[in-house]
Scaffold this motif. Sequence first.
Motif, PDB file in Angstrom:
ATOM      1  N   MET A   1       0.848  -1.189   0.000  1.00  0.00           N
ATOM      2  CA  MET A   1       0.000   0.000   0.000  1.00  0.00           C
ATOM      3  C   MET A   1       0.887   1.243   0.000  1.00  0.00           C
ATOM      4  SD  MET A   1      -2.955   1.111   2.724  1.00  0.00           S
ATOM      5  CE  MET A   1      -3.981  -0.304   2.318  1.00  0.00           C
ATOM      6  N   THR A   2       0.624   2.163  -0.925  1.00  0.00           N
ATOM      7  CA  THR A   2       1.405   3.385  -1.029  1.00  0.00           C
ATOM      8  C   THR A   2       1.054   4.334   0.110  1.00  0.00           C
ATOM      9  OG1 THR A   2       1.478   3.192  -3.442  1.00  0.00           O
ATOM     10  CG2 THR A   2       1.964   5.347  -2.507  1.00  0.00           C
ATOM     11  N   ARG A   3       2.085   4.785   0.835  1.00  0.00           N
ATOM     12  CA  ARG A   3       1.872   5.684   1.973  1.00  0.00           C
ATOM     13  C   ARG A   3       2.031   7.129   1.514  1.00  0.00           C
ATOM     14  NH1 ARG A   3       4.973   1.674   4.246  1.00  0.00           N
ATOM     15  NH2 ARG A   3       6.880   2.893   4.024  1.00  0.00           N
ATOM     16  N   VAL A   4       1.022   7.946   1.794  1.00  0.00           N
ATOM     17  CA  VAL A   4       1.029   9.358   1.426  1.00  0.00           C
ATOM     18  C   VAL A   4       1.073  10.192   2.698  1.00  0.00           C
ATOM     19  CG1 VAL A   4      -0.156  11.212   0.189  1.00  0.00           C
ATOM     20  CG2 VAL A   4      -0.334   8.846  -0.635  1.00  0.00           C
ATOM     21  N   LEU A   5       2.023  11.108   2.753  1.00  0.00           N
ATOM     22  CA  LEU A   5       2.074  12.065   3.851  1.00  0.00           C
ATOM     23  C   LEU A   5       1.526  13.393   3.346  1.00  0.00           C
ATOM     24  CD1 LEU A   5       2.893  13.087   6.647  1.00  0.00           C
ATOM     25  CD2 LEU A   5       5.209  13.478   5.744  1.00  0.00           C
ATOM     26  N   VAL A   6       0.420  13.841   3.934  1.00  0.00           N
ATOM     27  CA  VAL A   6      -0.205  15.110   3.578  1.00  0.00           C
ATOM     28  C   VAL A   6       0.233  16.148   4.603  1.00  0.00           C
ATOM     29  CG1 VAL A   6      -2.373  16.360   3.295  1.00  0.00           C
ATOM     30  CG2 VAL A   6      -2.187  13.982   2.508  1.00  0.00           C
ATOM     31  N   VAL A   7       0.898  17.206   4.126  1.00  0.00           N
ATOM     32  CA  VAL A   7       1.366  18.274   5.019  1.00  0.00           C
ATOM     33  C   VAL A   7       0.537  19.512   4.698  1.00  0.00           C
ATOM     34  CG1 VAL A   7       3.368  19.520   5.888  1.00  0.00           C
ATOM     35  CG2 VAL A   7       3.673  17.266   4.839  1.00  0.00           C
ATOM     36  N   GLU A   8      -0.459  19.783   5.536  1.00  0.00           N
ATOM     37  CA  GLU A   8      -1.460  20.802   5.229  1.00  0.00           C
ATOM     38  C   GLU A   8      -2.129  21.247   6.529  1.00  0.00           C
ATOM     39  OE1 GLU A   8      -3.581  23.409   3.971  1.00  0.00           O
ATOM     40  OE2 GLU A   8      -2.951  22.343   2.151  1.00  0.00           O
ATOM     41  N   ASP A   9      -2.303  22.566   6.702  1.00  0.00           N
ATOM     42  CA  ASP A   9      -2.905  23.067   7.945  1.00  0.00           C
ATOM     43  C   ASP A   9      -4.368  23.443   7.792  1.00  0.00           C
ATOM     44  OD1 ASP A   9      -2.336  25.245   6.325  1.00  0.00           O
ATOM     45  OD2 ASP A   9      -1.946  26.590   8.012  1.00  0.00           O
ATOM     46  N   GLU A  10      -4.954  23.241   6.612  1.00  0.00           N
ATOM     47  CA  GLU A  10      -6.382  23.516   6.420  1.00  0.00           C
ATOM     48  C   GLU A  10      -7.162  22.212   6.584  1.00  0.00           C
ATOM     49  OE1 GLU A  10      -7.591  25.916   3.122  1.00  0.00           O
ATOM     50  OE2 GLU A  10      -5.574  26.767   2.892  1.00  0.00           O
ATOM     51  N   PRO A  11      -7.932  22.063   7.682  1.00  0.00           N
ATOM     52  CA  PRO A  11      -8.615  20.798   7.970  1.00  0.00           C
ATOM     53  C   PRO A  11      -9.532  20.315   6.846  1.00  0.00           C
ATOM     54  CG  PRO A  11      -8.699  22.267   9.868  1.00  0.00           C
ATOM     55  CD  PRO A  11      -8.158  23.073   8.734  1.00  0.00           C
ATOM     56  N   GLN A  12     -10.195  21.262   6.141  1.00  0.00           N
ATOM     57  CA  GLN A  12     -11.113  20.836   5.075  1.00  0.00           C
ATOM     58  C   GLN A  12     -10.363  20.148   3.938  1.00  0.00           C
ATOM     59  OE1 GLN A  12     -10.477  23.905   6.283  1.00  0.00           O
ATOM     60  NE2 GLN A  12     -12.232  25.280   6.006  1.00  0.00           N
ATOM     61  N   ILE A  13      -9.200  20.695   3.605  1.00  0.00           N
ATOM     62  CA  ILE A  13      -8.410  20.093   2.531  1.00  0.00           C
ATOM     63  C   ILE A  13      -7.864  18.742   2.974  1.00  0.00           C
ATOM     64  CG2 ILE A  13      -6.308  20.330   1.147  1.00  0.00           C
ATOM     65  CD1 ILE A  13      -6.824  23.306   1.003  1.00  0.00           C
ATOM     66  N   VAL A  14      -7.390  18.661   4.224  1.00  0.00           N
ATOM     67  CA  VAL A  14      -6.885  17.389   4.742  1.00  0.00           C
ATOM     68  C   VAL A  14      -7.980  16.330   4.692  1.00  0.00           C
ATOM     69  CG1 VAL A  14      -6.008  16.187   6.793  1.00  0.00           C
ATOM     70  CG2 VAL A  14      -5.161  18.472   6.221  1.00  0.00           C
ATOM     71  N   ARG A  15      -9.189  16.723   5.111  1.00  0.00           N
ATOM     72  CA  ARG A  15     -10.304  15.770   5.121  1.00  0.00           C
ATOM     73  C   ARG A  15     -10.627  15.292   3.706  1.00  0.00           C
ATOM     74  NH1 ARG A  15     -15.917  15.862   4.769  1.00  0.00           N
ATOM     75  NH2 ARG A  15     -16.966  14.291   6.074  1.00  0.00           N
ATOM     76  N   ALA A  16     -10.668  16.213   2.753  1.00  0.00           N
ATOM     77  CA  ALA A  16     -10.979  15.842   1.367  1.00  0.00           C
ATOM     78  C   ALA A  16      -9.910  14.915   0.798  1.00  0.00           C
ATOM     79  CB  ALA A  16     -11.105  17.102   0.514  1.00  0.00           C
ATOM     80  N   LEU A  17      -8.657  15.241   1.061  1.00  0.00           N
ATOM     81  CA  LEU A  17      -7.571  14.395   0.568  1.00  0.00           C
ATOM     82  C   LEU A  17      -7.601  13.019   1.220  1.00  0.00           C
ATOM     83  CD1 LEU A  17      -4.636  16.982   0.455  1.00  0.00           C
ATOM     84  CD2 LEU A  17      -5.689  15.844  -1.508  1.00  0.00           C
ATOM     85  N   ARG A  18      -7.827  13.001   2.517  1.00  0.00           N
ATOM     86  CA  ARG A  18      -7.848  11.721   3.221  1.00  0.00           C
ATOM     87  C   ARG A  18      -8.953  10.809   2.661  1.00  0.00           C
ATOM     88  NH1 ARG A  18      -5.726  10.384   8.194  1.00  0.00           N
ATOM     89  NH2 ARG A  18      -5.436  12.567   8.819  1.00  0.00           N
ATOM     90  N   ILE A  19     -10.145  11.377   2.472  1.00  0.00           N
ATOM     91  CA  ILE A  19     -11.269  10.582   1.957  1.00  0.00           C
ATOM     92  C   ILE A  19     -10.963  10.044   0.567  1.00  0.00           C
ATOM     93  CG2 ILE A  19     -13.661  10.721   1.148  1.00  0.00           C
ATOM     94  CD1 ILE A  19     -14.162  12.698   3.468  1.00  0.00           C
ATOM     95  N   ASN A  20     -10.492  10.929  -0.326  1.00  0.00           N
ATOM     96  CA  ASN A  20     -10.256  10.521  -1.709  1.00  0.00           C
ATOM     97  C   ASN A  20      -9.082   9.556  -1.842  1.00  0.00           C
ATOM     98  OD1 ASN A  20     -11.953  12.069  -3.934  1.00  0.00           O
ATOM     99  ND2 ASN A  20     -11.716  13.445  -2.179  1.00  0.00           N
ATOM    100  N   LEU A  21      -8.032   9.778  -1.085  1.00  0.00           N
ATOM    101  CA  LEU A  21      -6.866   8.894  -1.176  1.00  0.00           C
ATOM    102  C   LEU A  21      -7.175   7.515  -0.593  1.00  0.00           C
ATOM    103  CD1 LEU A  21      -4.114  11.469  -0.187  1.00  0.00           C
ATOM    104  CD2 LEU A  21      -4.318  10.326  -2.401  1.00  0.00           C
ATOM    105  N   LYS A  22      -7.844   7.491   0.562  1.00  0.00           N
ATOM    106  CA  LYS A  22      -8.175   6.201   1.162  1.00  0.00           C
ATOM    107  C   LYS A  22      -9.137   5.406   0.285  1.00  0.00           C
ATOM    108  CE  LYS A  22      -7.226   6.820   6.054  1.00  0.00           C
ATOM    109  NZ  LYS A  22      -7.749   6.692   7.439  1.00  0.00           N
TER     110      LYS A  22
END
Length: 224
Positions: A1-22
């Motif tokens: 499984m490819t591990r992605v580290l998201v470095v971002e301080d905007e919670p909405q963007i983190v949430r969107a990325l987390r949902i789409n990547l997972k």
Amino acid sequence: MTRVLVVEDEPQIVRALRINLKARGYEVEAAPDGRTALDLAARHRPDVVILDLGLPDMDGGQVIRGLRGWLSVPIIVLSARQDSTDKVEALDAGADDYVTKPFGMDELLARLRAAVRRATPAEEAAVIATQDFTIDLAAKRVTRQGTDIRLTPTEWHVLEVLVRHAGRLVSQRQLLREVWGPAYEHETNYLRVYLAQLRRKLEADPAHPRHLITEPGMGYRFEP
């Protein structure tokens, strides 16, 4: 499984990325600032980094340079800064791609897939056969006389680094940096312990190794 580290301080963007990547099978970790990002990268070694430049504790360029001191995985900048100067500085610091906000999720995911493909060398599929054991880099598998040899994740990582530099000296500092992270560059006792474990599992005569060679005071070398 490819591990992605998201470095971002905007919670909405983190949430969107987390949902789409997972949803697409990626493993996701998130850091809200640069220091956390560097710490997570050292401890968990991501396969790719998505990085905002505007972080609360340091500039994203500093994070890129910090990562590039020891990590070669793709770094994709995701930033509201659209000036060409910012893009050039980020790319010169070591970023592989630059996506401006607001962004389309499909485009970002396509760039992520492309970055991971480019970072995967052709020799990933190579099988290295020695007189005593066989290493399948793609399958992360080691066999000896047809029997699978169980390696811990750290043992595998040490072996993998040495194998990818076959025939060349890997310094103690480089090996510690690549396996444990930059904070462990002087923990040479780690290397003695793990090389001894690998030799016991792989070498025909661990006391007189033919493949996992120590260069006293300098580092280690893998000889196929």
